[in-house]
Every structure is written in C-alpha cells, then in structure tokens.
Design an enzyme around this catalytic site. Structure first.
Site, short mmCIF file in Angstrom:
data_model
loop_
_atom_site.label_atom_id
_atom_site.label_comp_id
_atom_site.label_asym_id
_atom_site.label_seq_id
_atom_site.Cartn_x
_atom_site.Cartn_y
_atom_site.Cartn_z
N LYS A 266 -28.19 24.05 -23.23
CA LYS A 266 -27.10 23.21 -23.73
C LYS A 266 -26.30 22.56 -22.61
O LYS A 266 -25.42 21.74 -22.88
CB LYS A 266 -26.16 24.05 -24.62
CG LYS A 266 -26.83 24.55 -25.88
CD LYS A 266 -25.93 25.51 -26.65
CE LYS A 266 -25.85 26.87 -26.00
NZ LYS A 266 -27.13 27.61 -26.02
N VAL B 135 -29.37 23.28 -30.50
CA VAL B 135 -28.41 23.58 -31.57
C VAL B 135 -29.18 24.16 -32.75
O VAL B 135 -30.16 23.58 -33.21
CB VAL B 135 -27.66 22.32 -32.04
CG1 VAL B 135 -26.66 22.68 -33.15
CG2 VAL B 135 -26.94 21.65 -30.89
N ALA C 229 -31.12 26.73 -32.98
CA ALA C 229 -32.43 27.33 -32.70
C ALA C 229 -33.55 26.58 -33.41
O ALA C 229 -34.51 27.17 -33.91
CB ALA C 229 -32.44 28.81 -33.10
N LEU D 194 -33.18 24.44 -36.14
CA LEU D 194 -32.88 23.90 -37.46
C LEU D 194 -32.82 22.36 -37.35
O LEU D 194 -32.36 21.84 -36.33
CB LEU D 194 -31.53 24.42 -37.97
CG LEU D 194 -31.46 25.88 -38.39
CD1 LEU D 194 -30.02 26.25 -38.75
CD2 LEU D 194 -32.38 26.16 -39.56
N GLU E 234 -24.68 37.59 -25.83
CA GLU E 234 -25.04 37.56 -24.41
C GLU E 234 -24.71 38.93 -23.81
O GLU E 234 -23.93 39.71 -24.39
CB GLU E 234 -24.24 36.47 -23.69
CG GLU E 234 -24.52 35.07 -24.17
CD GLU E 234 -25.94 34.61 -23.89
OE1 GLU E 234 -26.55 35.11 -22.92
OE2 GLU E 234 -26.45 33.77 -24.65
N ASP F 201 -19.80 28.49 -26.15
CA ASP F 201 -21.12 28.16 -26.67
C ASP F 201 -21.02 27.20 -27.85
O ASP F 201 -21.78 26.24 -27.96
CB ASP F 201 -21.85 29.44 -27.08
CG ASP F 201 -23.22 29.18 -27.66
OD1 ASP F 201 -24.10 28.72 -26.91
OD2 ASP F 201 -23.42 29.43 -28.86
N LYS G 201 -22.35 23.15 -28.35
CA LYS G 201 -23.17 22.71 -29.48
C LYS G 201 -22.46 21.62 -30.28
O LYS G 201 -23.10 20.65 -30.72
CB LYS G 201 -23.49 23.90 -30.37
CG LYS G 201 -24.42 24.92 -29.71
CD LYS G 201 -24.58 26.16 -30.58
CE LYS G 201 -25.49 27.17 -29.91
NZ LYS G 201 -25.59 28.43 -30.69
N GLY H 173 -32.59 33.77 -32.28
CA GLY H 173 -33.83 34.52 -32.33
C GLY H 173 -34.89 33.89 -31.47
O GLY H 173 -35.04 32.66 -31.42
#
Length: 253
Positions: free
Chosen positions: A17, A47, A49, A51, A105, A116, A120, A235
């Site tokens: 990112k 952003v 993962a 989607l 993390e 984070d 995004k 994931g």
C-alpha cells in the site's frame, strides 16, 4: 521503485500500500509512469485482499459514473476484534488472541493506529477521482497516546490501557442498539476520516463476520442505496490469489 520500473515498461503486481496509499506525489508518479511506460500496475491486493473494490470503482468511472462517497471496514484485523468483542471480557485479551491467530501485525499498534486504514482509504479515494493528500485524512487511533509512545518490548504489558475506553464506547453503543465498527470514510465534498464509529444495526456496514471487509459506494447510479461489496479482507490465500489474478490478466492482455 514502482514508478521507476513502470516508466521502463516493466509491469508491477503488488499488495504493498506504500506506493499508492502514502504521498499524493508518489501516487501521481505511478500513474504518470504507467502511461509513459505503457506498463500495467496490478494493485487489486492492496485493498480488501483482492475483493473487487478497486475494479468496481474503476469500471463505474469508466462508464461515466461519478462517485460521491465511500465508507468501509477496511481492516480485517480490526474487523475481527470488533466482531468478537462483547463488552464483558477485556479488549486487550482479544488483541492477544488476534496476534496469536496472525490477524494483526507483529506489533498490533500498526493496526490499532488506523494508519493501515488511512492508506487503503487514500487508494480508494484517489481511484474514485478524489486526489487527497495523505494529511487530509483525519485519523482517530483505536489506542491511547500512552500506548503509542512505548517501546515495542513494553507493548504487551500495556495493552490493558485499551480496556476502559473500549468498554465505555461499547456500553454507550449497546444502550442505543448500535454496533462499534472502525470505519474509513470519504464523504461528499472530500472530507476523509478514519476512526471508531457506533452504527445502527441496519447500517450498510454492519454485517459480516470474522475478518470480513465491507465497503459501501455512493455514486450517481447508487445515490440512495449504496453498492456494497463484502468478503474476506485478510488472509494469505485470498491475497495470493489476487496477485496471481493480476499477473494472469497482464499476461493475457
């Protein structure tokens, strides 16, 4: 190095990112390098993962739609924490569980700080036609300043600093029939915020479970009822699949 590679015609596929979600100058350099080098930039995994959030935003704009607002649960780790938290057991215990499960993390403050989610949200806002500076996003961290200032080795022992503030926020929301969610929000007019919100039970962002991300998009087409995209937001498998999809799409082009 992304802009450096792109301008030389080298395709880039990434889940990082820091390219498009930090300074506006770096984001612009990447866009200009893509055009100058005739190279593709696969960023689906940055952003959600993988989607299809960025894909949807870009398709809407390519079709002439104007995007006015975006609101999303953009952190899988914070989503899991707030879905699991019941207001009875200490929030710090849930943070330790999330660490053990690999949702956060190694230093959970990277998640609790909201940085984070800021990155995004910037990626989504810029893709939607709102070129915000990083400093334009107002971030309310989920942790007190005392915790953010500690050395890494002292963080675990200090996690109970989270408990009283979260218990109070949960109790106030529960009394009103609301749910706590950590929301990144781009509002009409360009105001961007990141922080904990109490949402009504029927709000578009309330729903899902586990590490789910949930993003609502308001546009000319979706003015009264937003377009909502939901699914796992963290994931290794889904992130790897998104990277592979981008690589295969570039190879096939």
């Amino acid at each position: 190095w992304h802009a450096h590679w792109l301008v030389r015609g080298i395709h880039v596929v990434t889940a990082c990112k820091l390219g498009q979600g930090t300074s506006l100058a770096r984001w612009r350099a990447i866009q200009e390098a893509r055009r100058a080098g005739d190279a593709d930039y696969g960023d689906s995994a940055t952003v959600g993962a993988g989607l299809p959030v960025l894909h949807a935003i870009r398709r809407l704009r390519a079709g002439g739609d104007s995007i006015h607002a975006i609101a999303g649960l953009l952190s899988g780790s914070l989503g899991w924490l707030l879905n699991s938290y019941d207001g009875l057991r200490p929030f710090s215990g849930f943070v330790r569980q999330a660490q053990e499960a690999g949702y956060t993390e190694p230093d959970p403050r990277e998640d609790l700080s909201g940085e984070d989610v800021r990155r995004k949200l910037l990626i989504l806002a810029r893709a939607a036609g709102h070129p915000l500076e990083s400093e334009s996003v107002q971030v309310e961290p989920l942790m007190p300043t005392e915790l953010s200032a500690l050395p890494r080795a002292d963080v675990d022992a200090a996690l109970p600093l989270l408990d009283a503030p979260l218990r109070d926020r949960f109790a106030a929301a529960y009394k009103n029939g609301e749910k706590l969610r950590f929301v990144g929000r781009l509002q009409t007019g360009g105001l961007a915020t990141v922080g904990l919100e109490a949402l009504a039970a029927d709000h578009p962002l309330v729903g899902g479970s586990g590490t789910d991300n949930r993003v609502a998009i308001w546009s000319d087409r979706y003015r009264d009822q937003p377009l909502v995209i939901q699914g796992p937001g963290a994931g290794a498998e889904v992130t790897a699949a998104a990277l592979l999809d981008d690589a295969l799409a570039i190879q096939a082009a």
